[in-house]
Design a protein around this motif. Sequence first.
Motif, PDB file in Angstrom:
ATOM      1  N   LEU A 140      57.832 -57.784  54.687  1.00  0.00           N
ATOM      2  CA  LEU A 140      56.430 -58.404  54.563  1.00  0.00           C
ATOM      3  C   LEU A 140      56.642 -59.654  53.520  1.00  0.00           C
ATOM      4  CD1 LEU A 140      55.548 -55.740  55.963  1.00  0.00           C
ATOM      5  CD2 LEU A 140      53.832 -55.793  54.315  1.00  0.00           C
ATOM      6  N   ASP A 141      57.540 -59.606  52.292  1.00  0.00           N
ATOM      7  CA  ASP A 141      57.599 -60.446  51.400  1.00  0.00           C
ATOM      8  C   ASP A 141      58.256 -61.772  52.241  1.00  0.00           C
ATOM      9  OD1 ASP A 141      56.636 -58.999  49.546  1.00  0.00           O
ATOM     10  OD2 ASP A 141      58.282 -58.141  48.682  1.00  0.00           O
ATOM     11  N   ALA A 159      51.578 -51.104  59.534  1.00  0.00           N
ATOM     12  CA  ALA A 159      50.817 -49.768  59.630  1.00  0.00           C
ATOM     13  C   ALA A 159      51.218 -48.745  58.546  1.00  0.00           C
ATOM     14  CB  ALA A 159      50.596 -49.224  61.025  1.00  0.00           C
ATOM     15  N   ILE A 160      52.712 -48.772  58.625  1.00  0.00           N
ATOM     16  CA  ILE A 160      53.384 -47.615  57.732  1.00  0.00           C
ATOM     17  C   ILE A 160      53.181 -48.204  56.315  1.00  0.00           C
ATOM     18  CG2 ILE A 160      55.650 -46.982  56.798  1.00  0.00           C
ATOM     19  CD1 ILE A 160      56.607 -47.427  59.938  1.00  0.00           C
ATOM     20  N   MET A 161      53.118 -49.418  55.934  1.00  0.00           N
ATOM     21  CA  MET A 161      53.001 -49.776  54.349  1.00  0.00           C
ATOM     22  C   MET A 161      51.619 -49.694  54.246  1.00  0.00           C
ATOM     23  SD  MET A 161      56.010 -50.436  53.352  1.00  0.00           S
ATOM     24  CE  MET A 161      55.688 -51.559  51.924  1.00  0.00           C
ATOM     25  N   LEU A 202      48.589 -55.553  62.570  1.00  0.00           N
ATOM     26  CA  LEU A 202      49.892 -56.564  62.247  1.00  0.00           C
ATOM     27  C   LEU A 202      51.002 -55.826  62.559  1.00  0.00           C
ATOM     28  CD1 LEU A 202      48.697 -58.543  59.129  1.00  0.00           C
ATOM     29  CD2 LEU A 202      48.741 -59.300  61.477  1.00  0.00           C
ATOM     30  N   GLY A 203      51.163 -54.695  63.557  1.00  0.00           N
ATOM     31  CA  GLY A 203      52.397 -53.969  63.761  1.00  0.00           C
ATOM     32  C   GLY A 203      52.517 -52.947  63.167  1.00  0.00           C
ATOM     33  N   GLY A 220      56.884 -61.150  67.592  1.00  0.00           N
ATOM     34  CA  GLY A 220      55.668 -61.180  68.388  1.00  0.00           C
ATOM     35  C   GLY A 220      54.314 -61.253  67.658  1.00  0.00           C
ATOM     36  N   GLY A 221      54.453 -62.026  66.532  1.00  0.00           N
ATOM     37  CA  GLY A 221      53.280 -61.837  65.489  1.00  0.00           C
ATOM     38  C   GLY A 221      52.934 -60.629  64.630  1.00  0.00           C
ATOM     39  N   GLU A 222      53.856 -59.758  64.593  1.00  0.00           N
ATOM     40  CA  GLU A 222      53.699 -58.441  63.994  1.00  0.00           C
ATOM     41  C   GLU A 222      54.873 -58.118  63.151  1.00  0.00           C
ATOM     42  OE1 GLU A 222      50.514 -56.327  66.992  1.00  0.00           O
ATOM     43  OE2 GLU A 222      52.832 -55.687  67.223  1.00  0.00           O
ATOM     44  N   TYR A 223      54.533 -57.196  62.076  1.00  0.00           N
ATOM     45  CA  TYR A 223      55.768 -56.752  61.290  1.00  0.00           C
ATOM     46  C   TYR A 223      56.077 -55.414  61.946  1.00  0.00           C
ATOM     47  CZ  TYR A 223      53.720 -60.184  57.779  1.00  0.00           C
ATOM     48  OH  TYR A 223      53.321 -61.153  57.121  1.00  0.00           O
TER      49      TYR A 223
END
Length: 339
Positions: free
Chosen positions: A188-189, A95-97, A90-91, A195-198
């Motif tokens: 995120l909240d 990934a970082i989160m 999901l981007g 592009g469908g990603e965070y």
Amino acid sequence: MKIIVPMAGRGSRLRPHSLTVPKPLIPVAGQPIVHRLVKDIAKVLKQPIEEIAFVLGDPAFFGEDVVTKLEELAEGLGAKASIYRQDQPLGTGHAIMSAKPSLSGPAVIAYADTLIRAEFDLDPNADAVIWTKRVANPEAYGVVKLNTNEEIVELVEKPETFVSDQAVIGIYYFKDVAVLKGKLQEVLDENVMNGGEYQINDGIKRMMADGKIFKTGTVDEWMDCGNKAVTLETNTKMLGFLKADDEETLVDDSVVLENSTIVEPCFIAKNVVLKNSTIGPNVSIGEGTTVENSVVKNSLIQTQTHIKNATLDEAMIGNHVKYNGEFTKISIGDYTQME
């Protein structure tokens, strides 16, 4: 200092080589991409690394053998290894989160598909540093926009008109990465997606809006490992750097040379056998490989492979391969290219 390494992608552009080995663990000039990246970042930082957090994907692909190698990498730098999983692609921000428990204090975030050569000091007045490389065609990249104080005030993706020639390479320093964590949690909240990603950029832009100071750290070399062609180019560049640095043994003492010539620079690992062959320049050969009656240059050959009667240039060959240039009986899998 911490280093956060998101590396959950499958590396589809590097198939077939990334079908069985995660792209960041594919060796270039004798060491896996992620190993070289982390070690080069540590050199630039010039301070102890206390933790390296790796964000992996599906355990069926990024298995325990991968975890063990990454733990050994961190331990070799005197750091604790933390392993996290990104359960969905999901981007970059997501990934970082995925490494949320490690997101505190000073940290570098580095995506594991590039290699660098750099020598600069982190600006002590900056809340964050975005590492960049000057490029001739900035319209093909995401670039930074600077104000008169040389502070980054905007991130611009593939600008149609000139903004700057400093491309974002995917490595970031945060004086306190918890600030980025807070902004990405908002993303995120609020379900803010591109592009469908965070995306990490959405967290960075919120930090800029709060007045956080972002500066650039410009690298001397930025080497991609995204596909076969650029990976071979990176292998060539890295071999040249390693030969000039003279810090690593490029040809192992155990290499067997039978009527063969090595044209430097080359990396040749343990227990390689070379018979009636000319190897180089710009060739990397993995452990336990045999090359017979062949000429090989500008190529990357991995471990436990047998090459015979071949003339290879700009070739990338994986592990446990048997290749005979006079072949009549062949078995070739998906994504194989013979040109």
